[in-house]
Scaffold this active site. Structure first.
Site, mmCIF file in Angstrom:
data_model
loop_
_atom_site.group_PDB
_atom_site.id
_atom_site.type_symbol
_atom_site.label_atom_id
_atom_site.label_comp_id
_atom_site.label_asym_id
_atom_site.label_seq_id
_atom_site.Cartn_x
_atom_site.Cartn_y
_atom_site.Cartn_z
ATOM 1 N N GLY A 10 3.312 -3.956 58.847
ATOM 2 C CA GLY A 10 4.294 -4.077 57.761
ATOM 3 C C GLY A 10 3.951 -3.138 56.622
ATOM 4 O O GLY A 10 4.230 -3.415 55.458
ATOM 5 N N GLY A 13 6.428 -2.119 53.906
ATOM 6 C CA GLY A 13 7.015 -3.151 53.043
ATOM 7 C C GLY A 13 6.464 -3.032 51.629
ATOM 8 O O GLY A 13 5.713 -2.109 51.305
ATOM 9 N N ASP A 35 4.691 -0.183 61.509
ATOM 10 C CA ASP A 35 5.868 -0.773 60.863
ATOM 11 C C ASP A 35 7.078 -0.407 61.717
ATOM 12 O O ASP A 35 7.066 0.595 62.430
ATOM 13 C CB ASP A 35 6.049 -0.222 59.436
ATOM 14 C CG ASP A 35 6.961 -1.119 58.605
ATOM 15 O OD1 ASP A 35 6.454 -1.792 57.702
ATOM 16 O OD2 ASP A 35 8.187 -1.168 58.888
ATOM 17 N N ASN A 54 7.282 -2.259 66.863
ATOM 18 C CA ASN A 54 7.457 -3.678 66.598
ATOM 19 C C ASN A 54 6.165 -4.436 66.898
ATOM 20 O O ASN A 54 5.547 -4.198 67.947
ATOM 21 C CB ASN A 54 8.570 -4.165 67.541
ATOM 22 C CG ASN A 54 9.118 -5.488 67.133
ATOM 23 O OD1 ASN A 54 8.379 -6.345 66.667
ATOM 24 N ND2 ASN A 54 10.416 -5.647 67.295
ATOM 25 N N ILE A 55 5.781 -5.343 66.029
ATOM 26 C CA ILE A 55 4.547 -6.091 66.322
ATOM 27 C C ILE A 55 4.750 -7.072 67.483
ATOM 28 O O ILE A 55 3.795 -7.677 67.975
ATOM 29 C CB ILE A 55 3.979 -6.857 65.092
ATOM 30 C CG1 ILE A 55 5.029 -7.743 64.456
ATOM 31 C CG2 ILE A 55 3.353 -5.921 64.085
ATOM 32 C CD1 ILE A 55 4.406 -8.906 63.728
ATOM 33 N N TYR A 154 10.484 -19.748 57.358
ATOM 34 C CA TYR A 154 9.397 -18.874 56.904
ATOM 35 C C TYR A 154 8.200 -19.706 56.420
ATOM 36 O O TYR A 154 7.048 -19.432 56.772
ATOM 37 C CB TYR A 154 9.957 -17.991 55.785
ATOM 38 C CG TYR A 154 8.966 -17.188 54.985
ATOM 39 C CD1 TYR A 154 8.351 -16.061 55.516
ATOM 40 C CD2 TYR A 154 8.685 -17.534 53.662
ATOM 41 C CE1 TYR A 154 7.466 -15.308 54.750
ATOM 42 C CE2 TYR A 154 7.808 -16.779 52.896
ATOM 43 C CZ TYR A 154 7.197 -15.676 53.450
ATOM 44 O OH TYR A 154 6.326 -14.935 52.694
ATOM 45 N N LYS A 158 4.503 -19.732 58.070
ATOM 46 C CA LYS A 158 3.278 -19.379 57.337
ATOM 47 C C LYS A 158 2.259 -20.520 57.425
ATOM 48 O O LYS A 158 1.072 -20.289 57.632
ATOM 49 C CB LYS A 158 3.602 -19.060 55.876
ATOM 50 C CG LYS A 158 4.318 -17.736 55.661
ATOM 51 C CD LYS A 158 3.400 -16.543 55.935
ATOM 52 C CE LYS A 158 4.038 -15.210 55.644
ATOM 53 N NZ LYS A 158 3.219 -14.071 56.060
HETATM 54 C C1 AKB Z 1 9.971 -15.072 49.623
HETATM 55 O O1 AKB Z 1 10.706 -15.220 48.628
HETATM 56 O O2 AKB Z 1 10.286 -15.408 50.766
HETATM 57 C C2 AKB Z 1 8.604 -14.490 49.407
HETATM 58 C C3 AKB Z 1 7.584 -15.555 49.230
HETATM 59 C C4 AKB Z 1 7.631 -16.442 48.063
HETATM 60 O O3 AKB Z 1 6.714 -15.668 50.035
HETATM 61 N N1 AKB Z 1 8.596 -13.624 48.288
#
Ligand code: AKB
Length: 343
Positions: A10, A13, A35, A54-55, A154, A158
């Site tokens: 990445g 980014g 990336d 691509n990863i 997301y 994480k």
């Molecule tokens: C997002 O908004 O998804 C990121 C984060 C807070 O990890 N910037």
């Protein structure tokens, strides 16, 4: 002796570009990048090798590992929270399966080198899920082990990858022949919303802060997708990059966990707008909250407790809210648009 090789995924980014410049200035590592999109011309000479790919491509990752003795991985590639809600399955593939591929590559590399590869993973305040706005307002600075109930794909990705990293670092193949072999040295930071003077983020939900500022600097009106009272922690990009390098270089004996909050300052959309208007007096900012994106921001804590990072590896931000604007963001952004840079 040649400098060790660092792999940055990445790399094109927001964090990636800032990290490349910093690694280049320090000159302690040779940098290999991957990336989806090719790096801009000006960043390429800073790298030993750059790969566009691509990863998710296991063959590409194996090729990279075969060609370079990678000692450190900064795994920055990810689909952020808003983008992830638009395509949750793709987010899972990139954020979880991609991370697993990379951990496997780094684990194999640790075996080959006979010592642990350091794997630095940016996690996020998105791993938190505050149950209500009222509780968010009273919770104060939230510890790493509290409110781990994310409402975005997301955030779930994480949170899970933090655990995957802990597993690879301490328990990988615990019943097998590798039980005594070198494992990954996995270290993660839960970042707040990041604000850079150089780049505007895409696909995140904390983006309202940086978007507001960059719009004003370009004399564009800005309609904010959260209400004026929405408040989360933020940090400048130079502090974020400094934290990544501090954690990378921290003495393993001093690390008491694989997951660290780091804080700098908290600000509401209104507080950011006031600062922006003070710096760019013509700025036009109004509010039209998007119910889903606003709810996501409401689910993130107002502030984080970063005692562990302070105690274990000496974390301390350089920029509080006032300094961030006065000494970094406002002069940096004015410069950036005066120079008319496009990448
Ligand atoms: C997002 O908004 O998804 C990121 C984060 C807070 O990890 N910037």
């Amino acid at each position: 002796m040649q400098q060790p090789v660092v792999l940055v995924t990445g790399a094109n980014g927001e964090i990636g570009r800032a990290l490349l410049e910093r690694l280049h200035r320090e000159g302690k590592y040779r940098v290999v990048t991957v990336d989806l999109t090719p790096l801009p011309e000006r960043l390429r000479p800073m790298c030993l090798e750059t790969y566009a790919g691509n990863i998710m491509d296991r063959y590409l990752l194996d090729q990279i590992a075969a060609h370079h003795e990678i000692e450190v991985v900064f795994h920055l590639a990810a689909l952020l929270s808003t983008r992830g809600e638009r395509d949750p399955e793709l987010a899972h593939q990139v954020n979880v399966e991609g991370t697993l591929h990379l951990m496997r590559v780094a684990q194999n590399q640790s075996g080959r080198l006979g010592r642990a590869v350091r794997f630095i993973f940016p996690s996020s305040i998105a791993v938190y899920g505050m149950p209500s706005v009222a509780e968010k307002a009273t919770a104060g600075r939230v510890r790493e082990d509290l409110y781990n109930l994310p409402i975005t794909m997301y955030g779930c990705n994480k949170l899970y990858c933090e655990q995957l990293g802990r597993y690879f670092a301490h328990h990988y193949r615990q019943l097998g022949a590798l039980a005594g072999a070198a494992r990954l040295d996995f270290r993660s930071i839960r970042f707040p919303g990041l604000i850079s003077a150089e780049t505007v983020p895409t696909g995140g939900t904390s983006d309202f802060g940086p978007e507001m500022l960059h719009a004003a600097a370009q004399k564009h009106p800005y309609t904010c997708f959260v209400g004026p009272d929405a408040k989360i922690p933020f940090m400048t990009m130079p502090d974020a990059v400094r934290a990544l390098l501090m954690l990378l270089e921290a003495d393993p004996k001093k690390l008491t966990t694989t997951i660290y909050n780091i804080g700098a300052f908290s600000a509401s959309a209104r507080e950011i707008a006031d600062r922006v208007k003070a710096a760019f007096p013509g700025a036009q900012i109004d509010y039209q909250p998007d119910p889903v994106r606003a709810k996501i921001v409401d689910s993130w804590p107002e502030d984080v407790d970063d005692t562990r990072a302070r105690d274990d590896w000496g974390w301390k931000p350089s920029y509080d809210f006032a300094r961030a604007f006065d000494e970094y963001l406002v002069p940096g952004i004015a410069n950036r648009y005066r120079a008319g840079r496009t990448s």
